[in-house]
Motif scaffolding. Sequence first.
Motif, PDB file in Angstrom:
ATOM      1  N   UNK A 162       3.236  -4.319   3.538  1.00  0.00           N
ATOM      2  CA  UNK A 162       4.208  -3.240   3.332  1.00  0.00           C
ATOM      3  C   UNK A 162       3.450  -1.946   3.042  1.00  0.00           C
ATOM      4  N   UNK A 163       3.868  -0.853   3.677  1.00  0.00           N
ATOM      5  CA  UNK A 163       3.285   0.462   3.425  1.00  0.00           C
ATOM      6  C   UNK A 163       4.402   1.423   3.058  1.00  0.00           C
ATOM      7  N   UNK A 164       4.156   2.212   2.020  1.00  0.00           N
ATOM      8  CA  UNK A 164       5.123   3.178   1.523  1.00  0.00           C
ATOM      9  C   UNK A 164       4.583   4.598   1.671  1.00  0.00           C
ATOM     10  N   UNK A 165       5.435   5.499   2.125  1.00  0.00           N
ATOM     11  CA  UNK A 165       5.198   6.941   2.009  1.00  0.00           C
ATOM     12  C   UNK A 165       6.423   7.507   1.307  1.00  0.00           C
ATOM     13  N   UNK A 220      -2.121  -4.409  -4.652  1.00  0.00           N
ATOM     14  CA  UNK A 220      -1.712  -3.073  -4.198  1.00  0.00           C
ATOM     15  C   UNK A 220      -2.939  -2.226  -3.917  1.00  0.00           C
ATOM     16  N   UNK A 221      -2.800  -1.333  -2.942  1.00  0.00           N
ATOM     17  CA  UNK A 221      -3.852  -0.371  -2.605  1.00  0.00           C
ATOM     18  C   UNK A 221      -3.202   0.990  -2.404  1.00  0.00           C
ATOM     19  N   UNK A 222      -3.834   2.000  -2.935  1.00  0.00           N
ATOM     20  CA  UNK A 222      -3.331   3.360  -2.757  1.00  0.00           C
ATOM     21  C   UNK A 222      -4.393   4.255  -2.164  1.00  0.00           C
ATOM     22  N   UNK A 223      -3.957   5.185  -1.333  1.00  0.00           N
ATOM     23  CA  UNK A 223      -4.861   6.161  -0.711  1.00  0.00           C
ATOM     24  C   UNK A 223      -4.359   7.563  -1.023  1.00  0.00           C
ATOM     25  N   UNK A 224      -5.270   8.449  -1.400  1.00  0.00           N
ATOM     26  CA  UNK A 224      -4.903   9.836  -1.647  1.00  0.00           C
ATOM     27  C   UNK A 224      -6.136  10.707  -1.468  1.00  0.00           C
ATOM     28  N   UNK A 263       0.840  -1.201   0.000  1.00  0.00           N
ATOM     29  CA  UNK A 263       0.000   0.000   0.000  1.00  0.00           C
ATOM     30  C   UNK A 263       0.867   1.240   0.000  1.00  0.00           C
ATOM     31  N   UNK A 264       0.313   2.325  -0.498  1.00  0.00           N
ATOM     32  CA  UNK A 264       0.985   3.621  -0.456  1.00  0.00           C
ATOM     33  C   UNK A 264       0.008   4.665   0.057  1.00  0.00           C
ATOM     34  N   UNK A 265       0.458   5.459   1.016  1.00  0.00           N
ATOM     35  CA  UNK A 265      -0.314   6.593   1.499  1.00  0.00           C
ATOM     36  C   UNK A 265       0.165   7.848   0.781  1.00  0.00           C
ATOM     37  N   UNK A 266      -0.781   8.680   0.349  1.00  0.00           N
ATOM     38  CA  UNK A 266      -0.481   9.830  -0.511  1.00  0.00           C
ATOM     39  C   UNK A 266       0.112   9.317  -1.820  1.00  0.00           C
ATOM     40  N   UNK A 267      -0.686   8.531  -2.529  1.00  0.00           N
ATOM     41  CA  UNK A 267      -0.192   7.770  -3.691  1.00  0.00           C
ATOM     42  C   UNK A 267      -0.217   8.533  -5.000  1.00  0.00           C
ATOM     43  N   UNK A 268      -0.709   9.801  -5.006  1.00  0.00           N
ATOM     44  CA  UNK A 268      -0.772  10.551  -6.240  1.00  0.00           C
ATOM     45  C   UNK A 268      -1.643   9.788  -7.243  1.00  0.00           C
TER      46      UNK A 268
END
Length: 377
Positions: free
Chosen positions: A235-238, A191-195, A169-174
């Motif tokens: 896994x989380x990405x910023x 995968x999951x993205x949040x924005x 996952x990504x936070x603030x994924x654009x």
Amino acid sequence: MEIKYMTKHRFIINDKKALKETILHPESHLKPSIGNDLDHFQLDITYDKEQWIIDYFDGVIDNKYVNPGVFLFSFHSVIDVPWDDLMSMNYDIRVLYHRDIHQISLLQIDVYHLHFPKLNQDAWNEAYAKAPSSYKNIVKRLLENPRQFLTKRLISHLDHRDFAGHHVAQLACNNGREIMAILMQYHADQATGFDISDSMIKDANQTAKLLQLNAKFIQSNLYEIDETYHNTFDDIFIMIGAITWFDDLSRLFKIVFNLLKPQGHFYLLDGHPITGMFAFEGEEGYDEENPYKLVHSYFRKEPFVDTDGMYYMNQQHYKSSPFVSFSHTFTEIIQGLIDANLSILVFEEGNENMLENFPGLDGKGVPLIFYIDAIKR
């Protein structure tokens, strides 16, 4: 000119039409070194497009009659603030007293901070609407080489990890470019993205559909991600340039902790805190001949408010909706991770100009980025 300061004062705007007669009620008084306490000022207020025009009529400071005249202070942020909410707020104002010219200046108002998620959502939607098609249409580039959307420093770490079966996952994924690149390059399961930007999330889901990826993207204020996602991600990405959009890193990192599965990894790659001391190109205080010039305090608490657009996205400056951002010290970053019970496994600093705001400092020995790999124990 000798500048003295007064303690904070609070006033309430209670004329909802904002046309006339508002009273300043001080709840605290002048420092003894300044002189007399403020009594109160009668003032008229009018609203004209993006400015409040305030007329002070009289008052006594330091035993002298004061008529400061007309003040103008930009108030771009109120445009999208519901009127009833605006009129019910209390505003903390710092007052400077210029002894030589007997002038009071109103310096700081908290509306930007109170409403920064909504303001940033509108500003990012506006910026993305102005972005060129090359920024939005990323299907072909992801198919050709997903690594082009990832930094060399991140790749150097991820190449040694096994993401098979992982939900990343990504936070603030654009618009999803980075997390989809990770999904494709490292063969994660989904995968999951949040924005916060509606338009970016819409395009991210469309891209994932065209690429037939097991990925979904969710529009949300990151402080308000639904609890159904707790204990979901391996896994989380910023990524670079993201934490500046959040005022409370302890709160943000606790959300990361809640979203991670036990033993899940949190990868944080972002601008070094020292970069908050430099002025960006075009910003007041920027000196092209002296890129090392320090302009802002490392411990700055006030938000930055920018209305010059998002240059990196569309390569143009324009009069934009306000972007509200925050600088953070390493104390806030490290203590935020500690508060969230995230254990640091890897910490690095680098001098790469990944933020693209400091071309004069690229590779010059000044720390511009940092990388952290932390784990949920």
